[in-house]
Design an enzyme around this catalytic site. Structure first.
Site, mmCIF file in Angstrom:
data_model
loop_
_atom_site.group_PDB
_atom_site.id
_atom_site.type_symbol
_atom_site.label_atom_id
_atom_site.label_comp_id
_atom_site.label_asym_id
_atom_site.label_seq_id
_atom_site.Cartn_x
_atom_site.Cartn_y
_atom_site.Cartn_z
ATOM 1 N N GLY A 87 3.978 -6.735 36.569
ATOM 2 C CA GLY A 87 4.960 -6.120 35.673
ATOM 3 C C GLY A 87 6.065 -5.408 36.417
ATOM 4 N N ARG A 127 0.600 2.603 31.093
ATOM 5 C CA ARG A 127 -0.435 3.523 30.635
ATOM 6 C C ARG A 127 -0.461 4.752 31.544
ATOM 7 N NH1 ARG A 127 -6.533 1.405 31.112
ATOM 8 N NH2 ARG A 127 -5.760 1.119 33.246
ATOM 9 N N ASN A 172 -3.665 -6.486 32.045
ATOM 10 C CA ASN A 172 -4.817 -7.352 32.258
ATOM 11 C C ASN A 172 -5.199 -8.080 30.974
ATOM 12 O OD1 ASN A 172 -5.603 -4.720 34.257
ATOM 13 N ND2 ASN A 172 -5.501 -6.756 35.126
ATOM 14 N N ASN A 179 -2.032 -13.519 32.146
ATOM 15 C CA ASN A 179 -2.886 -14.705 32.062
ATOM 16 C C ASN A 179 -3.828 -14.517 30.895
ATOM 17 O OD1 ASN A 179 -2.035 -16.309 34.207
ATOM 18 N ND2 ASN A 179 -3.175 -15.076 35.675
ATOM 19 N N SER A 204 3.803 -17.820 36.864
ATOM 20 C CA SER A 204 3.081 -18.080 38.112
ATOM 21 C C SER A 204 3.978 -17.896 39.321
ATOM 22 C CB SER A 204 2.506 -19.500 38.161
ATOM 23 O OG SER A 204 1.746 -19.636 39.364
ATOM 24 N N LYS A 208 -0.527 -22.686 31.700
ATOM 25 C CA LYS A 208 -0.770 -21.772 32.830
ATOM 26 C C LYS A 208 -2.240 -21.807 33.224
ATOM 27 C CE LYS A 208 -0.200 -18.849 36.141
ATOM 28 N NZ LYS A 208 -0.765 -17.574 36.090
ATOM 29 N N HIS A 218 -2.726 -24.851 35.192
ATOM 30 C CA HIS A 218 -2.105 -24.598 36.505
ATOM 31 C C HIS A 218 -3.112 -23.898 37.409
ATOM 32 C CE1 HIS A 218 -0.313 -21.672 39.289
ATOM 33 N NE2 HIS A 218 0.624 -22.572 39.494
ATOM 34 N N ASN A 219 -3.779 -22.881 36.856
ATOM 35 C CA ASN A 219 -4.733 -22.127 37.670
ATOM 36 C C ASN A 219 -5.990 -22.925 37.991
ATOM 37 O OD1 ASN A 219 -2.814 -20.118 37.284
ATOM 38 N ND2 ASN A 219 -4.375 -18.522 37.288
ATOM 39 N N GLU A 236 -4.977 -24.925 40.780
ATOM 40 C CA GLU A 236 -4.865 -23.986 41.905
ATOM 41 C C GLU A 236 -6.229 -23.754 42.544
ATOM 42 O OE1 GLU A 236 -2.679 -20.283 40.959
ATOM 43 O OE2 GLU A 236 -4.482 -19.247 41.609
ATOM 44 N N ARG A 281 -16.857 -20.907 43.807
ATOM 45 C CA ARG A 281 -16.597 -19.466 43.853
ATOM 46 C C ARG A 281 -17.844 -18.697 43.404
ATOM 47 N NH1 ARG A 281 -10.375 -17.728 42.574
ATOM 48 N NH2 ARG A 281 -9.340 -19.470 43.621
HETATM 49 N N1 LIG Z 1 -1.544 -10.841 40.443
HETATM 50 C C1 LIG Z 1 -1.125 -12.081 40.296
HETATM 51 O O1 LIG Z 1 -0.949 -12.838 41.272
HETATM 52 C C2 LIG Z 1 -0.870 -12.627 38.934
HETATM 53 C C3 LIG Z 1 -1.364 -11.987 37.797
HETATM 54 N N2 LIG Z 1 -1.093 -12.492 36.569
HETATM 55 C C4 LIG Z 1 -1.556 -11.832 35.370
HETATM 56 O O2 LIG Z 1 -0.663 -10.741 35.078
HETATM 57 C C5 LIG Z 1 -1.375 -9.717 34.390
HETATM 58 C C6 LIG Z 1 -1.217 -8.422 35.177
HETATM 59 O O3 LIG Z 1 -1.765 -8.663 36.423
HETATM 60 P P1 LIG Z 1 -1.467 -7.684 37.659
HETATM 61 O O4 LIG Z 1 -0.118 -7.106 37.538
HETATM 62 O O5 LIG Z 1 -1.831 -8.438 38.896
HETATM 63 O O6 LIG Z 1 -2.552 -6.545 37.391
HETATM 64 P P2 LIG Z 1 -2.613 -5.061 38.004
HETATM 65 O O7 LIG Z 1 -4.063 -4.726 38.055
HETATM 66 O O8 LIG Z 1 -1.779 -4.949 39.188
HETATM 67 O O9 LIG Z 1 -1.932 -4.190 36.834
HETATM 68 C C7 LIG Z 1 -2.579 -4.124 35.599
HETATM 69 C C8 LIG Z 1 -1.637 -3.459 34.615
HETATM 70 O O10 LIG Z 1 -2.267 -3.461 33.361
HETATM 71 C C9 LIG Z 1 -2.381 -2.106 32.904
HETATM 72 N N3 LIG Z 1 -3.609 -1.975 32.134
HETATM 73 C C10 LIG Z 1 -4.841 -2.390 32.492
HETATM 74 N N4 LIG Z 1 -5.708 -2.121 31.517
HETATM 75 C C11 LIG Z 1 -5.006 -1.507 30.532
HETATM 76 C C12 LIG Z 1 -5.321 -0.980 29.261
HETATM 77 N N5 LIG Z 1 -6.564 -1.049 28.788
HETATM 78 N N6 LIG Z 1 -4.343 -0.429 28.532
HETATM 79 C C13 LIG Z 1 -3.084 -0.374 28.992
HETATM 80 N N7 LIG Z 1 -2.689 -0.874 30.187
HETATM 81 C C14 LIG Z 1 -3.654 -1.429 30.938
HETATM 82 C C15 LIG Z 1 -2.404 -1.259 34.138
HETATM 83 O O11 LIG Z 1 -2.029 0.047 33.791
HETATM 84 P P3 LIG Z 1 -2.470 1.291 34.756
HETATM 85 O O12 LIG Z 1 -1.463 1.317 35.835
HETATM 86 O O13 LIG Z 1 -2.410 2.480 33.857
HETATM 87 O O14 LIG Z 1 -3.861 0.984 35.216
HETATM 88 C C16 LIG Z 1 -1.372 -1.998 34.988
HETATM 89 O O15 LIG Z 1 -0.080 -1.640 34.574
HETATM 90 C C17 LIG Z 1 -2.820 -10.199 34.306
HETATM 91 O O16 LIG Z 1 -3.018 -10.863 33.073
HETATM 92 C C18 LIG Z 1 -2.911 -11.207 35.445
HETATM 93 O O17 LIG Z 1 -3.933 -12.163 35.236
HETATM 94 C C19 LIG Z 1 -0.363 -13.650 36.400
HETATM 95 C C20 LIG Z 1 0.123 -14.311 37.503
HETATM 96 C C21 LIG Z 1 -0.096 -13.870 38.825
HETATM 97 O O1 LIG Z 2 -2.325 -16.503 37.933
HETATM 98 C C1 LIG Z 2 -2.386 -16.218 39.104
HETATM 99 C C2 LIG Z 2 -1.698 -17.066 40.116
HETATM 100 O O2 LIG Z 2 -1.062 -18.155 39.501
HETATM 101 C C3 LIG Z 2 -3.160 -15.030 39.537
HETATM 102 O O3 LIG Z 2 -3.000 -14.752 40.913
HETATM 103 C C4 LIG Z 2 -4.621 -15.147 39.189
HETATM 104 O O4 LIG Z 2 -5.207 -13.891 39.268
HETATM 105 C C5 LIG Z 2 -5.343 -16.070 40.146
HETATM 106 O O5 LIG Z 2 -6.624 -16.285 39.635
HETATM 107 P P1 LIG Z 2 -7.913 -15.592 40.284
HETATM 108 O O6 LIG Z 2 -7.634 -14.112 40.286
HETATM 109 O O7 LIG Z 2 -9.032 -15.962 39.363
HETATM 110 O O8 LIG Z 2 -8.041 -16.167 41.660
#
Ligand SMILES: NC(=O)C1=CN([C@@H]2O[C@H](COP(=O)(O)OP(=O)(O)OC[C@H]3O[C@@H](n4cnc5c(N)ncnc54)[C@H](OP(=O)(O)O)[C@@H]3O)[C@@H](O)[C@H]2O)C=CC1
Ligand SMILES: O=C(CO)[C@H](O)[C@H](O)COP(=O)(O)O
Length: 478
Positions: free
Chosen positions: A17, A37, A80, A107, A133, A187, A190-191, A194, A292
């Site tokens: 984000g 949050r 999440n 996701n 992605s 998506k 895609h994963n 992946e 895994r």
């Molecule tokens: N990391 C990656 O490579 C990728 C991730 N994604 C997807 O993007 C989404 C975010 O992932 P990512 O940024 O990596 O996750 P992070 O763990 O880095 O961040 C999670 C975010 O969600 C918030 N959050 C978690 N639980 C709650 C809740 N119950 N209520 C309100 N806010 C909440 C957290 O807030 P707080 O700061 O308060 O904890 C934080 O802002 C996920 O769905 C992930 O699967 C998609 C593509 C790639």
């Molecule tokens: O969507 C993604 C990449 O495209 C995220 O990185 C995702 O979290 C990867 O999956 P996992 O955490 O299960 O390895």
């Protein structure tokens, strides 16, 4: 910032984000309202990026976050998957009006997206499930974006999403793929691909490490070389980078100090569940998810190694000379095609099942840059669909892949055979080969399965020589 001045809002200042918000402010030159949050994180995103600060508007409450947005509003959730999305939707929706757009860019299990879409249907608020992605880097500088929901809403989102998406030859890697959960479904696949790609690379790494005895640095050079030809891809590239990395604390190769237990946040598992529900054998994707799971049972594996680590196996007949490496390269490239064929077959079946009319060639096009599976190979898939007028029954049947498959399958066969005899685990590579052999066999063996089912369950069968379904009066079995 006075009310109603932000072009959109991003809720969730985590890895994705925060970087997506910076991308909107930077490449899109949009004013972006931020909420999280843990409120301080939103201010941290602004304060850590002074060059973009004037376009970043951290907020303390949902009410303030919403009031900062221009109308009609666009809110992007990046939290999440699962309960967090439902919780945040419950907080945001009461403040939105007809015509506003709420995007889940995380996701999500596409079944949840379908449920959430239905839940807001009568409110006039538009819900969009959108796959993003490219990881942290992609979110910041240009992800591949897979948009679902109503096509009319996509027309409104295009001006926001095209500037921030990855570009391939100058063309944005973002598109509308279909209604409802289509974006999140694509998506998910895609994963799944992946996972398969990463697992097959790990299996080749295992052959080089345990079969040939190479060190990490030597393997880094091999993957870097492979990245200059047909295997050119982000995952092969980062394999070379991670293998070349040294741990600053010990001076050892970084990979050698990392515990061999793979995490999984669920997206790969979702892909194989959906493939199974659609009756598609995505066996290479399944093998990757299972691998895994097995990796996470490290203590059990240590026990099993004590019991069976010395079982008699043949000497590993793998060599790091030119011919040996060429064989491994061809095996990986062929298995990769088979894994993609399975992923694409799953999307094609889902497209029919859910009435999405997925643009499968377009999906390869927008995956060519920004996403984790981006690769030269996706350009070949794009061209295969263009040559087929958008229709390809199965990538293995695409004329343009015939030579690759015919020649490569021999290498894959030899590599799997040698690895199995040497006791080197190749679950994904062997699943790919088995899928190929099963798929190319005109007369399979499930006629015996049908006979067994009819004997014990009167489940009936078809006959080769006439239409209809039949039940045979089998001999009684005790
Ligand atoms: N990391 C990656 O490579 C990728 C991730 N994604 C997807 O993007 C989404 C975010 O992932 P990512 O940024 O990596 O996750 P992070 O763990 O880095 O961040 C999670 C975010 O969600 C918030 N959050 C978690 N639980 C709650 C809740 N119950 N209520 C309100 N806010 C909440 C957290 O807030 P707080 O700061 O308060 O904890 C934080 O802002 C996920 O769905 C992930 O699967 C998609 C593509 C790639
Ligand atoms: O969507 C993604 C990449 O495209 C995220 O990185 C995702 O979290 C990867 O999956 P996992 O955490 O299960 O390895």
């Amino acid at each position: 910032m006075s009310d109603g001045q932000a072009d959109l809002g991003v809720l969730g200042m985590g890895t994705m984000g925060a970087n997506l918000a910076l991308n909107f402010a930077d490449n899109g030159a949009f004013t972006v309202a931020l909420f999280n949050r843990t409120v301080a994180k939103a201010y941290g995103v602004r304060d850590d990026n002074p060059a973009l600060a004037e376009r970043l508007v951290p907020t303390d409450t949902i009410e303030q976050f919403i009031s900062t947005l221009k109308s009609p509003r666009v809110v992007v959730l990046m939290v999440n998957a699962g309960q967090p999305v439902d919780e945040q939707m419950a907080l945001v929706l009461p403040h939105l009006d007809k015509g506003d757009i709420l995007i889940d860019a995380g996701n999500a299990d596409f079944n949840d997206t379908v449920r959430r879409d239905a839940a807001v249907k009568d409110t006039g608020i538009h819900f969009v499930g959108m796959g993003v992605s490219g990881g942290e880097e992609g979110a910041r500088h240009g992800p591949s974006i897979m948009v679902g929901g109503d096509e009319a809403v996509w027309e409104r989102l295009k001006p926001l999403l095209e500037p921030i998406s990855a570009k391939y030859d100058g063309t944005p890697c973002v598109d509308w793929l279909g209604t409802g959960g289509a974006g999140h479904f694509v998506k998910t696949i895609h994963n799944g691909i992946e996972y398969a790609d990463m697992q097959m690379i790990a299996e080749i790494y295992g052959i080089l490490r345990d079969g040939v005895g190479l060190k990490a640095g030597e393997m880094a050079d091999i993957f870097a070389d492979w990245n200059t030809r047909g295997l050119s891809s982000y995952l092969v590239e980062i394999s070379a980078v991670t293998l070349a990395e040294t741990d600053p604390e010990t001076g050892k190769p970084m990979v050698d100090v990392i515990v061999d237990e793979a995490g999984q946040k669920g997206t790969g598992r979702w892909s194989v569940i959906e493939a199974q529900k659609l009756g598609i054998g995505a066996t290479t994707l399944e093998a990757a998810v299972s691998a895994r799971g097995i990796s996470s049972r490290r203590s059990e594996r240590a026990e099993a190694a004590k019991l069976f680590g010395a079982v008699a196996t043949a000497r590993a007949e793998f060599h790091a000379d030119a011919d040996g490496l060429k064989e491994l390269e061809a095996a990986l490239e062929t298995a990769k095609l088979i894994a993609y064929a399975q992923g694409y077959a799953t999307m094609a079946e889902a497209s029919k099942e859910f009435g999405w009319n997925l643009p499968l060639g377009e999906i390869a096009r927008i995956w060519r840059a920004g996403c984790i599976i981006r690769s030269r190979f996706l350009d070949d898939i794009t061209q295969a669909y263009e040559a087929g007028g958008g229709e390809v029954v199965n990538l293995l049947l695409a004329p343009s892949f015939k030579t690759l498959v015919e020649e490569g399958q021999a290498s894959l066969r030899r590599v799997v055979a040698k690895a199995v005899l040497a006791g080197l685990p190749v679950p994904a590579l062997s699943a790919a080969l088995a899928y190929f052999d099963d798929y190319r066999r005109a007369r399979g063996t499930t006629n015996l399965t049908q006979a067994q089912r009819d004997l014990f369950g009167a489940h009936t069968f078809k006959r080769l020589d006439r239409e209809g379904t039949f039940h045979h009066k089998w001999p009684a079995v005790g």
